[in-house]
Design a protein around this motif. Sequence first.
Motif, PDB file in Angstrom:
ATOM      1  N   ILE A  41      41.053  34.815  32.595  1.00 33.37           N
ATOM      2  CA  ILE A  41      42.452  34.518  32.277  1.00 33.37           C
ATOM      3  C   ILE A  41      43.411  35.623  32.735  1.00 33.37           C
ATOM      4  O   ILE A  41      44.616  35.418  32.775  1.00 33.37           O
ATOM      5  CB  ILE A  41      42.631  34.246  30.764  1.00 33.37           C
ATOM      6  CG1 ILE A  41      42.138  35.423  29.914  1.00 33.37           C
ATOM      7  CG2 ILE A  41      41.972  32.949  30.374  1.00 33.37           C
ATOM      8  CD1 ILE A  41      42.458  35.286  28.447  1.00 33.37           C
ATOM      9  N   GLY A  42      42.901  36.799  32.994  1.00 30.83           N
ATOM     10  CA  GLY A  42      43.824  37.859  33.409  1.00 30.83           C
ATOM     11  C   GLY A  42      43.074  38.964  34.119  1.00 30.83           C
ATOM     12  O   GLY A  42      41.851  39.045  34.052  1.00 30.83           O
ATOM     13  N   GLY A  43      43.893  39.781  34.742  1.00 29.05           N
ATOM     14  CA  GLY A  43      45.297  39.504  34.996  1.00 29.05           C
ATOM     15  C   GLY A  43      45.472  39.208  36.472  1.00 29.05           C
ATOM     16  O   GLY A  43      44.538  39.332  37.265  1.00 29.05           O
ATOM     17  N   SER A  44      46.688  38.859  36.805  1.00 27.14           N
ATOM     18  CA  SER A  44      46.957  38.616  38.222  1.00 27.14           C
ATOM     19  C   SER A  44      46.957  39.963  38.956  1.00 27.14           C
ATOM     20  O   SER A  44      47.273  40.994  38.353  1.00 27.14           O
ATOM     21  CB  SER A  44      48.310  37.915  38.386  1.00 27.14           C
ATOM     22  OG  SER A  44      49.315  38.636  37.738  1.00 27.14           O
ATOM     23  N   LYS A  45      46.619  39.964  40.195  1.00 25.74           N
ATOM     24  CA  LYS A  45      46.483  41.167  41.034  1.00 25.74           C
ATOM     25  C   LYS A  45      45.469  42.165  40.446  1.00 25.74           C
ATOM     26  O   LYS A  45      45.690  43.363  40.475  1.00 25.74           O
ATOM     27  CB  LYS A  45      47.826  41.885  41.243  1.00 25.74           C
ATOM     28  CG  LYS A  45      49.022  41.022  41.522  1.00 25.74           C
ATOM     29  CD  LYS A  45      48.845  40.097  42.670  1.00 25.74           C
ATOM     30  CE  LYS A  45      48.713  40.773  43.989  1.00 25.74           C
ATOM     31  NZ  LYS A  45      48.394  39.817  45.071  1.00 25.74           N
ATOM     32  N   SER A  46      44.417  41.644  39.851  1.00 27.54           N
ATOM     33  CA  SER A  46      43.457  42.541  39.192  1.00 27.54           C
ATOM     34  C   SER A  46      42.017  42.318  39.635  1.00 27.54           C
ATOM     35  O   SER A  46      41.078  42.556  38.874  1.00 27.54           O
ATOM     36  CB  SER A  46      43.549  42.371  37.669  1.00 27.54           C
ATOM     37  OG  SER A  46      44.842  42.646  37.228  1.00 27.54           O
ATOM     38  N   GLY A  47      41.833  41.834  40.833  1.00 29.39           N
ATOM     39  CA  GLY A  47      40.484  41.772  41.395  1.00 29.39           C
ATOM     40  C   GLY A  47      39.713  40.493  41.126  1.00 29.39           C
ATOM     41  O   GLY A  47      38.482  40.519  41.105  1.00 29.39           O
ATOM     42  N   LYS A  48      40.396  39.375  40.945  1.00 27.32           N
ATOM     43  CA  LYS A  48      39.720  38.093  40.682  1.00 27.32           C
ATOM     44  C   LYS A  48      38.767  37.717  41.813  1.00 27.32           C
ATOM     45  O   LYS A  48      37.646  37.280  41.572  1.00 27.32           O
ATOM     46  CB  LYS A  48      40.726  36.946  40.561  1.00 27.32           C
ATOM     47  CG  LYS A  48      41.634  36.980  39.393  1.00 27.32           C
ATOM     48  CD  LYS A  48      42.460  35.713  39.324  1.00 27.32           C
ATOM     49  CE  LYS A  48      43.297  35.440  40.542  1.00 27.32           C
ATOM     50  NZ  LYS A  48      44.489  36.288  40.683  1.00 27.32           N
ATOM     51  N   HIS A  49      39.253  37.889  43.054  1.00 25.99           N
ATOM     52  CA  HIS A  49      38.441  37.473  44.203  1.00 25.99           C
ATOM     53  C   HIS A  49      37.121  38.229  44.239  1.00 25.99           C
ATOM     54  O   HIS A  49      36.062  37.657  44.503  1.00 25.99           O
ATOM     55  CB  HIS A  49      39.210  37.705  45.512  1.00 25.99           C
ATOM     56  CG  HIS A  49      40.298  36.709  45.750  1.00 25.99           C
ATOM     57  ND1 HIS A  49      41.516  36.807  45.142  1.00 25.99           N
ATOM     58  CD2 HIS A  49      40.335  35.591  46.509  1.00 25.99           C
ATOM     59  CE1 HIS A  49      42.271  35.784  45.526  1.00 25.99           C
ATOM     60  NE2 HIS A  49      41.586  35.037  46.353  1.00 25.99           N
ATOM     61  N   SER A  50      37.181  39.538  43.956  1.00 23.18           N
ATOM     62  CA  SER A  50      35.957  40.345  43.987  1.00 23.18           C
ATOM     63  C   SER A  50      35.027  39.946  42.854  1.00 23.18           C
ATOM     64  O   SER A  50      33.810  39.834  43.049  1.00 23.18           O
ATOM     65  CB  SER A  50      36.316  41.827  43.849  1.00 23.18           C
ATOM     66  OG  SER A  50      37.223  42.182  44.855  1.00 23.18           O
TER      67      SER A  50
END
Lengths: 287, 188
Positions: free
Chosen positions: A38-47
Amino acid sequence: MRRLLLTHPKLNPYRFSPNSTFRYVTSSFRHLPHFLIIGGSKSGKHSVLSYLNQHPDIKSGTKHNVGVYYFDSTFKYKSLSWYKSHFPSKFSKFKIIGEASGTYLNHPLAPERIKKTLPQAKLINFFRNPIDRAYSAYNHSIIRGWEHSSFEVAIESEIERINLMNDNPELIINNVDSVNYLQFSYLRHGHYASNLENWFKHFKKNQFMHFSTEDLDQNYDEIMNSLFVFFNLSKIYLKKEDRKNIGVGKGKYPSMNEKTRDFLIDYYKPHNEKLYNLIGKKFDWDK
Amino acid sequence: MNKFNKIINYEFFKEYTPSTKKFNYSENNENSFRIWDPFENTLSAAVVCGLELIPINKNSSLLCIGDLEPNSYLNLLDLVENKQKIFCLTKTSSSIFQQENLFQFDNLDEIKTKFSVIYVNNYEYTYEFIQNITKSFLNSGGYLLIPLLKSSINFDDIFKKLSHDFQIIQEANIELYFRNTSLLVCKS
């Protein structure tokens, strides 16, 4: 007639594709996600998703993106069948399905909506140093052409907006689902504690796991295996991967002004303290 | 009970749309909300696209420059609860100007007062024009709402000058409804 077809949201022939129609028709045979980042944006979701997908029983993300952003930006316009059409079928080999929409954490209505649709979902947070997160979000907006001010002016504007809204609540426009609300909240996306408190009203604390993005490079193996245990799956040996989705667009951006960083360290100190108390973990952000 | 000047998300035919309570609301009238149609003008588009605050309330004095749809004037009257006069600089005549608090002008020389908000719904201006109208007609601490065409060759120049002379409160991206356009909310 052509104009009518092209402008109609449902009849437009260019919106039709055999794949999406098949997925929509078979949505009742598809999984709903078991976990959400759920969080956060710009925080490494893709990795994170890339690491998670190394596990043979996990399918996270969708074909074209890491998240569906259903519970914030498209909830009013799209159906649950549409949401389900993004995920694998129940006959696939995957046991655990998930998606990562980093803006859910900040959306005031997302927890209530998710509670109704996915009451048992496991919720994961990757918190990045809010100063770096804000600067990264700002640069994202610059690349997209949404923002034209300098970073200093942009955060000054946001602080002025926050003050104006606190002093004159009657001026606030109640339209939280719009995209701009998410685009121009560089500082407020980093108020992790106040955003998380809203989630704790709807979900039990044992449904959450919290990590810091900065730890991901060093302790990726430990973090990911603790997530596999959280999902009741076996641990695996993970291969080290490079960080994904960095500097997409115009490449790496210049570093932040030191004075601005010092200002933001002071700005975020109380918010960070609140977060540490709330989740019982401390991150090395105050320098 | 919602206040007149509060913009809320109101449900019309299962679609939520930003709306304001009509100033001529009566208890018997069920359809008492007026929607903000984003195709009509840049301010409505900004409201739909995520403008966070609108600096117009029942105490605001408002100068509108440029043509608006009749419904847009009514939206603005809702915001001021029909208690303040709205001065409109437009050459297009319309029956909407029969409303008691809407005043039409076709020349700025006719206006003698200062305003707390100036809304420009027009792309064809120079920075000198903005300077003139704000100097002559905007109160100190007042707000200027102005659309900027991002594809224009003057964009960088006007944006820089605006940022220098005003505090930009928000740059609302309204590309969904007006191509390559942002609405700036500036405070003097």
